[in-house]
Motif scaffolding. Structure first.
Motif, PDB file in Angstrom:
ATOM      1  N   GLY A  55       0.800  -1.216   0.000  1.00 23.77           N
ATOM      2  CA  GLY A  55       0.000   0.000   0.000  1.00 23.77           C
ATOM      3  C   GLY A  55       0.834   1.268   0.000  1.00 23.77           C
ATOM      4  O   GLY A  55       0.398   2.284   0.528  1.00 23.77           O
ATOM      5  N   THR A  56       2.018   1.213  -0.592  1.00 19.75           N
ATOM      6  CA  THR A  56       2.872   2.400  -0.654  1.00 19.75           C
ATOM      7  C   THR A  56       3.202   2.724  -2.099  1.00 19.75           C
ATOM      8  O   THR A  56       3.220   1.846  -2.958  1.00 19.75           O
ATOM      9  CB  THR A  56       4.185   2.188   0.114  1.00 19.75           C
ATOM     10  OG1 THR A  56       4.882   1.091  -0.451  1.00 19.75           O
ATOM     11  CG2 THR A  56       3.922   1.931   1.587  1.00 19.75           C
ATOM     12  N   SER A  85      -5.494  10.113   0.400  1.00 16.12           N
ATOM     13  CA  SER A  85      -6.921   9.875   0.567  1.00 16.12           C
ATOM     14  C   SER A  85      -7.605   9.642  -0.774  1.00 16.12           C
ATOM     15  O   SER A  85      -8.712   9.121  -0.824  1.00 16.12           O
ATOM     16  CB  SER A  85      -7.578  11.061   1.274  1.00 16.12           C
ATOM     17  OG  SER A  85      -7.387  12.242   0.531  1.00 16.12           O
ATOM     18  N   THR A 130      -0.328  10.132   4.095  1.00 17.26           N
ATOM     19  CA  THR A 130      -1.361   9.178   3.698  1.00 17.26           C
ATOM     20  C   THR A 130      -2.226   9.769   2.591  1.00 17.26           C
ATOM     21  O   THR A 130      -2.768  10.863   2.733  1.00 17.26           O
ATOM     22  CB  THR A 130      -2.251   8.824   4.905  1.00 17.26           C
ATOM     23  OG1 THR A 130      -1.413   8.339   5.953  1.00 17.26           O
ATOM     24  CG2 THR A 130      -3.267   7.765   4.537  1.00 17.26           C
ATOM     25  N   TYR A 174      -3.592  14.147  -0.490  1.00 17.33           N
ATOM     26  CA  TYR A 174      -2.995  13.519   0.675  1.00 17.33           C
ATOM     27  C   TYR A 174      -2.914  14.505   1.831  1.00 17.33           C
ATOM     28  O   TYR A 174      -2.958  15.716   1.658  1.00 17.33           O
ATOM     29  CB  TYR A 174      -1.610  12.975   0.343  1.00 17.33           C
ATOM     30  CG  TYR A 174      -0.576  14.044   0.080  1.00 17.33           C
ATOM     31  CD1 TYR A 174       0.273  14.485   1.084  1.00 17.33           C
ATOM     32  CD2 TYR A 174      -0.449  14.626  -1.172  1.00 17.33           C
ATOM     33  CE1 TYR A 174       1.208  15.466   0.839  1.00 17.33           C
ATOM     34  CE2 TYR A 174       0.483  15.605  -1.423  1.00 17.33           C
ATOM     35  CZ  TYR A 174       1.313  16.019  -0.405  1.00 17.33           C
ATOM     36  OH  TYR A 174       2.243  16.998  -0.647  1.00 17.33           O
ATOM     37  N   GLY A 199      -4.500   5.319   1.663  1.00 16.20           N
ATOM     38  CA  GLY A 199      -5.497   5.366   2.723  1.00 16.20           C
ATOM     39  C   GLY A 199      -6.391   4.133   2.672  1.00 16.20           C
ATOM     40  O   GLY A 199      -6.263   3.268   1.800  1.00 16.20           O
ATOM     41  N   LYS A 200      -7.324   4.059   3.620  1.00 16.40           N
ATOM     42  CA  LYS A 200      -8.201   2.883   3.721  1.00 16.40           C
ATOM     43  C   LYS A 200      -9.035   2.664   2.466  1.00 16.40           C
ATOM     44  O   LYS A 200      -9.275   1.532   2.076  1.00 16.40           O
ATOM     45  CB  LYS A 200      -9.130   3.039   4.918  1.00 16.40           C
ATOM     46  CG  LYS A 200      -8.410   3.032   6.240  1.00 16.40           C
ATOM     47  CD  LYS A 200      -9.361   3.266   7.389  1.00 16.40           C
ATOM     48  CE  LYS A 200      -8.606   3.340   8.699  1.00 16.40           C
ATOM     49  NZ  LYS A 200      -9.480   3.675   9.814  1.00 16.40           N
ATOM     50  N   LYS A 201      -9.480   3.736   1.829  1.00 20.45           N
ATOM     51  CA  LYS A 201     -10.373   3.612   0.674  1.00 20.45           C
ATOM     52  C   LYS A 201      -9.634   3.626  -0.663  1.00 20.45           C
ATOM     53  O   LYS A 201     -10.257   3.519  -1.702  1.00 20.45           O
ATOM     54  CB  LYS A 201     -11.390   4.747   0.686  1.00 20.45           C
ATOM     55  CG  LYS A 201     -12.290   4.719   1.899  1.00 20.45           C
ATOM     56  CD  LYS A 201     -13.259   5.874   1.891  1.00 20.45           C
ATOM     57  CE  LYS A 201     -14.133   5.870   3.117  1.00 20.45           C
ATOM     58  NZ  LYS A 201     -15.048   7.010   3.152  1.00 20.45           N
ATOM     59  N   LYS A 221      -7.376   2.166  -3.609  1.00 17.33           N
ATOM     60  CA  LYS A 221      -6.974   0.888  -4.212  1.00 17.33           C
ATOM     61  C   LYS A 221      -5.875   1.168  -5.232  1.00 17.33           C
ATOM     62  O   LYS A 221      -6.070   1.926  -6.172  1.00 17.33           O
ATOM     63  CB  LYS A 221      -8.158   0.216  -4.918  1.00 17.33           C
ATOM     64  CG  LYS A 221      -9.380   0.036  -4.052  1.00 17.33           C
ATOM     65  CD  LYS A 221      -9.146  -0.964  -2.954  1.00 17.33           C
ATOM     66  CE  LYS A 221     -10.439  -1.140  -2.151  1.00 17.33           C
ATOM     67  NZ  LYS A 221     -10.198  -1.522  -0.798  1.00 17.33           N
ATOM     68  N   LYS A 265       1.532   6.549   1.695  1.00 15.04           N
ATOM     69  CA  LYS A 265       0.824   5.310   1.988  1.00 15.04           C
ATOM     70  C   LYS A 265      -0.601   5.475   1.475  1.00 15.04           C
ATOM     71  O   LYS A 265      -1.157   6.571   1.552  1.00 15.04           O
ATOM     72  CB  LYS A 265       0.770   5.062   3.496  1.00 15.04           C
ATOM     73  CG  LYS A 265       2.097   4.711   4.118  1.00 15.04           C
ATOM     74  CD  LYS A 265       1.925   4.372   5.578  1.00 15.04           C
ATOM     75  CE  LYS A 265       2.093   5.646   6.376  1.00 15.04           C
ATOM     76  NZ  LYS A 265       2.029   5.456   7.819  1.00 15.04           N
TER      77      LYS A 265
END
Length: 160
Positions: free
Chosen positions: A82-83, A122, A120, A116, A98-100, A102, A96
């Protein structure tokens, strides 16, 4: 007159230094104890009130960083971790996802727009490559291939 002015300046200087010393002592003293020096040593010492119990609240979260948008090219990508690294106008950014976010649909070399905060991302979106600017002239105004020059008019028939 000069002596009075000099005395006044000396008194002002002494008060300013004393004020700084008192402020430093109060800042260095623990919150529950009064300052060590007092102008009246015989004054009763009043204990500080115990700190009020605060309501249990959510764990404190650090203040959110400002969201920034950058457009650039993906230089490095590790979708499993995820980086990714984006190279924009101001340099490279290691981020990195974020959670959402892909990263599976991206590859190294893609042009992306990234939002971002901190480190992170977004939002990561593909940026369509810019097409050649359209010709502002309408098709009627665009000159076509030149027509061959017309044949010169035939010579008039000779009279007899």
């Amino acid at each position: 007159m000069k002596k009075i002015f000099a005395v006044m300046m000396a008194v002002a200087f002494v008060f300013s230094v004393a004020g700084i010393v008192v402020a430093a002592e109060k800042a260095a003293a623990p919150a529950g104890t009064p300052a060590a020096s007092s102008t009246n040593p015989e004054a009763p010492v009043v204990p500080a009130a115990p700190p009020k119990a605060s309501k249990p609240s959510k764990p404190s979260t650090p203040p959110k960083a400002k969201t920034v948008k950058v457009t650039g090219t993906i230089e490095a990508l590790d979708a499993a971790a995820g980086t990714f690294t984006v190279k924009g106008e101001k340099g490279k950014l290691d981020l990195k996802a974020g959670k959402k976010v892909k990263l599976g649909g991206f590859k190294v070399g893609d042009k992306v727009a990234v939002k971002y905060a901190g480190d992170t991302a977004s939002s990561v979106k593909n940026v369509a490559p810019t097409a050649a600017p359209a010709d502002p002239r309408t098709p009627e105004k665009i000159p076509g291939p030149a027509a061959p020059p017309a044949a010169p008019p035939a010579a008039p028939p000779a009279k007899k």
